[in-house]
Design a protein around this motif. Sequence first.
Motif, short mmCIF file in Angstrom:
data_model
loop_
_atom_site.label_atom_id
_atom_site.label_comp_id
_atom_site.label_asym_id
_atom_site.label_seq_id
_atom_site.Cartn_x
_atom_site.Cartn_y
_atom_site.Cartn_z
N ALA A 106 0.84 -1.19 0.00
CA ALA A 106 0.00 0.00 0.00
C ALA A 106 0.87 1.24 0.00
N ARG A 107 0.31 2.30 -0.54
CA ARG A 107 0.97 3.60 -0.48
C ARG A 107 0.08 4.56 0.29
N ALA A 156 -7.26 -7.52 2.11
CA ALA A 156 -7.01 -6.14 1.71
C ALA A 156 -7.91 -5.16 2.46
N GLU A 183 -6.57 -2.13 4.76
CA GLU A 183 -6.93 -0.73 4.53
C GLU A 183 -7.41 -0.07 5.83
N VAL A 200 -5.05 6.41 1.73
CA VAL A 200 -4.50 5.05 1.70
C VAL A 200 -4.88 4.42 0.37
N GLU A 201 -3.88 3.94 -0.34
CA GLU A 201 -4.10 3.31 -1.65
C GLU A 201 -3.50 1.91 -1.63
N ILE A 202 -4.36 0.91 -1.78
CA ILE A 202 -3.87 -0.48 -1.82
C ILE A 202 -3.32 -0.74 -3.24
#
Lengths: 81, 81
Positions: B4-5, B52, B56, B77-79
Amino acid sequence: MIKARVTVTLKNGVLDPQGKAIEGGLHSLGFEDVASVRQGKVFDMAVDTSDAGQAEKDLAAMCEKLLANTVIENYNVEIIG
Amino acid sequence: MIKARVTVTLKNGVLDPQGKAIEGGLHSLGFEDVASVRQGKVFDMAVDTSDAGQAEKDLAAMCEKLLANTVIENYNVEIIG
């Protein structure tokens, strides 16, 4: 006006003590599942032009000259609009 | 393993002296077209789970507790996968 996001991240293999410290902090807070953290920088920029192609070239030049240390960092330029 | 980013940026209206300094530096280097620079942080994280959705949620909790100062910062939050 072109808006862009420039992301600067450490290259693979470059040690990231700041990321390691954050990882340790997260473990202490009970987030045991965190396997790795790497910290980077993001620059939200506005460029006063209407030529997105030129803006992208200019932003890459800015990364080479100031925003990133290309010995240890990668950069990515993303035109948002 | 979920990657994640997490991106942490200053809220609108919060002064960003670091961004202003970078903007000044870019002007000095000849990039006169730069209208604004706002600096933020990015965390590239790996979480040791296969869920996921849970990852998150956990990452949002990490932002609330450690990664972001929610008084002055937004987080995203970007998976990745």
